[in-house]
Design an enzyme around this catalytic site. Sequence first.
Site, PDB file in Angstrom:
ATOM      1  N   ARG A 140      10.852  20.667  -8.279  1.00 36.88           N
ATOM      2  CA  ARG A 140       9.649  21.265  -7.670  1.00 36.88           C
ATOM      3  C   ARG A 140       8.458  21.324  -8.637  1.00 36.88           C
ATOM      4  O   ARG A 140       7.653  22.266  -8.614  1.00 36.88           O
ATOM      5  CB  ARG A 140       9.925  22.683  -7.165  1.00 36.88           C
ATOM      6  CG  ARG A 140      10.999  22.797  -6.123  1.00 36.88           C
ATOM      7  CD  ARG A 140      10.629  22.069  -4.837  1.00 36.88           C
ATOM      8  NE  ARG A 140      11.502  22.487  -3.763  1.00 36.88           N
ATOM      9  CZ  ARG A 140      12.697  21.937  -3.510  1.00 36.88           C
ATOM     10  NH1 ARG A 140      13.145  20.939  -4.251  1.00 36.88           N
ATOM     11  NH2 ARG A 140      13.421  22.377  -2.507  1.00 36.88           N
ATOM     12  N   CYS A 164      10.850  28.079   1.204  1.00 34.70           N
ATOM     13  CA  CYS A 164      11.351  29.020   0.198  1.00 34.70           C
ATOM     14  C   CYS A 164      10.187  29.605  -0.607  1.00 34.70           C
ATOM     15  O   CYS A 164       9.285  28.874  -1.017  1.00 34.70           O
ATOM     16  CB  CYS A 164      12.336  28.327  -0.738  1.00 34.70           C
ATOM     17  SG  CYS A 164      13.935  28.092   0.053  1.00 34.70           S
ATOM     18  N   GLU A 194       7.721  29.496  -5.673  1.00 29.56           N
ATOM     19  CA  GLU A 194       7.749  28.113  -5.236  1.00 29.56           C
ATOM     20  C   GLU A 194       6.538  27.891  -4.345  1.00 29.56           C
ATOM     21  O   GLU A 194       5.922  26.845  -4.349  1.00 29.56           O
ATOM     22  CB  GLU A 194       9.056  27.833  -4.475  1.00 29.56           C
ATOM     23  CG  GLU A 194       9.485  26.376  -4.504  1.00 29.56           C
ATOM     24  CD  GLU A 194       9.304  25.661  -3.201  1.00 29.56           C
ATOM     25  OE1 GLU A 194       9.358  24.432  -3.193  1.00 29.56           O
ATOM     26  OE2 GLU A 194       9.098  26.306  -2.175  1.00 29.56           O
TER      27      GLU A 194
HETATM   28  N1  EPU Z   1      22.598  31.941   0.538  1.00 27.79           N
HETATM   29  C1  EPU Z   1      22.961  33.223   0.846  1.00 27.79           C
HETATM   30  N2  EPU Z   1      22.100  33.978   1.590  1.00 27.79           N
HETATM   31  C2  EPU Z   1      20.906  33.522   2.033  1.00 27.79           C
HETATM   32  C3  EPU Z   1      20.527  32.196   1.697  1.00 27.79           C
HETATM   33  C4  EPU Z   1      21.397  31.427   0.939  1.00 27.79           C
HETATM   34  O1  EPU Z   1      24.033  33.682   0.464  1.00 27.79           O
HETATM   35  O2  EPU Z   1      20.174  34.261   2.695  1.00 27.79           O
HETATM   36  C5  EPU Z   1      23.539  31.105  -0.228  1.00 27.79           C
HETATM   37  C6  EPU Z   1      24.079  29.974   0.648  1.00 27.79           C
HETATM   38  O3  EPU Z   1      25.194  30.374   1.388  1.00 27.79           O
HETATM   39  C7  EPU Z   1      24.404  28.910  -0.390  1.00 27.79           C
HETATM   40  C8  EPU Z   1      23.380  29.173  -1.490  1.00 27.79           C
HETATM   41  O4  EPU Z   1      22.879  30.487  -1.291  1.00 27.79           O
HETATM   42  O5  EPU Z   1      25.685  29.117  -0.910  1.00 27.79           O
HETATM   43  C9  EPU Z   1      22.242  28.160  -1.460  1.00 27.79           C
HETATM   44  O6  EPU Z   1      21.571  28.239  -0.197  1.00 27.79           O
HETATM   45  P1  EPU Z   1      20.951  26.959   0.554  1.00 27.79           P
HETATM   46  O7  EPU Z   1      21.976  25.886   0.681  1.00 27.79           O
HETATM   47  O8  EPU Z   1      20.244  27.433   1.775  1.00 27.79           O
HETATM   48  O9  EPU Z   1      19.928  26.378  -0.479  1.00 27.79           O
HETATM   49  P2  EPU Z   1      18.788  27.064  -1.289  1.00 27.79           P
HETATM   50  O10 EPU Z   1      19.108  26.871  -2.723  1.00 27.79           O
HETATM   51  O11 EPU Z   1      18.510  28.468  -0.839  1.00 27.79           O
HETATM   52  C10 EPU Z   1      17.363  24.893  -1.492  1.00 27.79           C
HETATM   53  C11 EPU Z   1      15.908  24.612  -1.428  1.00 27.79           C
HETATM   54  C12 EPU Z   1      15.471  24.411   0.011  1.00 27.79           C
HETATM   55  C13 EPU Z   1      16.266  23.287   0.629  1.00 27.79           C
HETATM   56  C14 EPU Z   1      17.755  23.653   0.549  1.00 27.79           C
HETATM   57  C15 EPU Z   1      18.652  22.544   1.057  1.00 27.79           C
HETATM   58  C16 EPU Z   1      14.778  25.752  -3.252  1.00 27.79           C
HETATM   59  C17 EPU Z   1      13.997  26.940  -3.672  1.00 27.79           C
HETATM   60  N3  EPU Z   1      15.171  25.726  -1.992  1.00 27.79           N
HETATM   61  O12 EPU Z   1      17.543  26.173  -0.863  1.00 27.79           O
HETATM   62  O13 EPU Z   1      14.114  24.017  -0.020  1.00 27.79           O
HETATM   63  O14 EPU Z   1      15.901  23.094   1.971  1.00 27.79           O
HETATM   64  O15 EPU Z   1      18.109  23.890  -0.829  1.00 27.79           O
HETATM   65  O16 EPU Z   1      18.751  21.526   0.123  1.00 27.79           O
HETATM   66  O17 EPU Z   1      14.983  24.835  -4.056  1.00 27.79           O
HETATM   67  C18 EPU Z   1      11.848  24.765   0.009  1.00 27.79           C
HETATM   68  O18 EPU Z   1      11.684  24.108  -1.023  1.00 27.79           O
HETATM   69  O19 EPU Z   1      10.910  25.413   0.528  1.00 27.79           O
HETATM   70  C19 EPU Z   1      13.157  24.795   0.608  1.00 27.79           C
HETATM   71  C20 EPU Z   1      13.413  25.505   1.692  1.00 27.79           C
END
Ligand code: EPU
Length: 302
Positions: free
Chosen positions: A177, A226, A296
């Site tokens: 990012r 995010c 972000e």
């Molecule tokens: N999780 C929770 N509770 C929540 C949200 C997430 O426990 O409310 C846990 C999930 O169960 C999982 C872990 O946290 O084990 C990671 O969650 P998720 O797979 O949703 O991915 P993320 O790290 O929260 C990132 C990117 C997203 C992208 C997704 C999918 C960032 C900040 N976010 O989210 O990108 O869509 O992976 O690859 O890097 C964005 O950049 O705006 C964005 C939404």
Amino acid sequence: MLINDPKLLTSLAELGVERRPAAKLSELTSLGIGGTTDLLRINRHESIPDLLQLLDANHIPHKFLGGGSNLLVNDGELPWVILQLAPPEPGVVLEGNLAHVDAAADLGRTVTFCAKHDLGGMEGLIGVPGTVGGALRMNAGAYGMQIGSYVREVKLYRAATREIETLRGHQISFEYRHTSFAADDMMLAVILELPSKPYNEILKGIRICNEKRRSSQPLGQKSAGCIFKNPPGASAGRMIDELGLKGLTVGDARVSDRHANFFVNTGRASAKDMLALISDVRERVQKSYGVALENEVVVWNA
Ligand code: EPU
């Protein structure tokens, strides 16, 4: 900021720049938050150096707006004008494995268009709102891929040299990012080099990503994706969730009940509400985990 000087308005028109007076940023951002200012629509990339010189000479500060999908803008009358590229037609031209894409092209449509021509790699970005230029500047990524991996060449307006330049992919650093572009550089066009893949196979990947996104993110609600970057080796969403902060509100700004790193505007949230919610959550995470979450979302609150 409203431009009233008739001489300046004439000069803008001569550059082919279209002025939309008192545009509402709340209607131009996916969060639905933001005050008013003049929007200048750029129809020809080549006019940008002259346009910026004109604005500087008249002491008019500016900001570049892409698709407005990762942006939190202040309330009230804004102290700068907005510059935005007019969407081109067509937004993408293919040449073998190369996709020549205008920065103003819609990201989702670009991914789908390339897929239909058996060019894959960007399946993870399906469902990410915004323009290709915005995705490029932030090095948008999801589901294990990032757009920077496919960049062969970028055409940009370089604020430092005040010229339109072309950079090869290896001259740009693409990190999580983050990119080496300066904050005041303006993305104009990109050449992506994409791997050949049969459409049916790409479609399978697209469906999987769509399904994952639908099941974990609040897609129908006003958000900027995010809010925080994930700290190294951790997940901001999981930490906020573990602290029981889903549903926390300030006015109409709310931590999503579906994904804790998405903050949604449930009605008429102001920038003040959203910023207060961001600070509150950041402080609580800092206190409990000792981690300073970094935004972000891009914030324009100056
Ligand atoms: N999780 C929770 N509770 C929540 C949200 C997430 O426990 O409310 C846990 C999930 O169960 C999982 C872990 O946290 O084990 C990671 O969650 P998720 O797979 O949703 O991915 P993320 O790290 O929260 C990132 C990117 C997203 C992208 C997704 C999918 C960032 C900040 N976010 O989210 O990108 O869509 O992976 O690859 O890097 C964005 O950049 O705006 C964005 C939404």
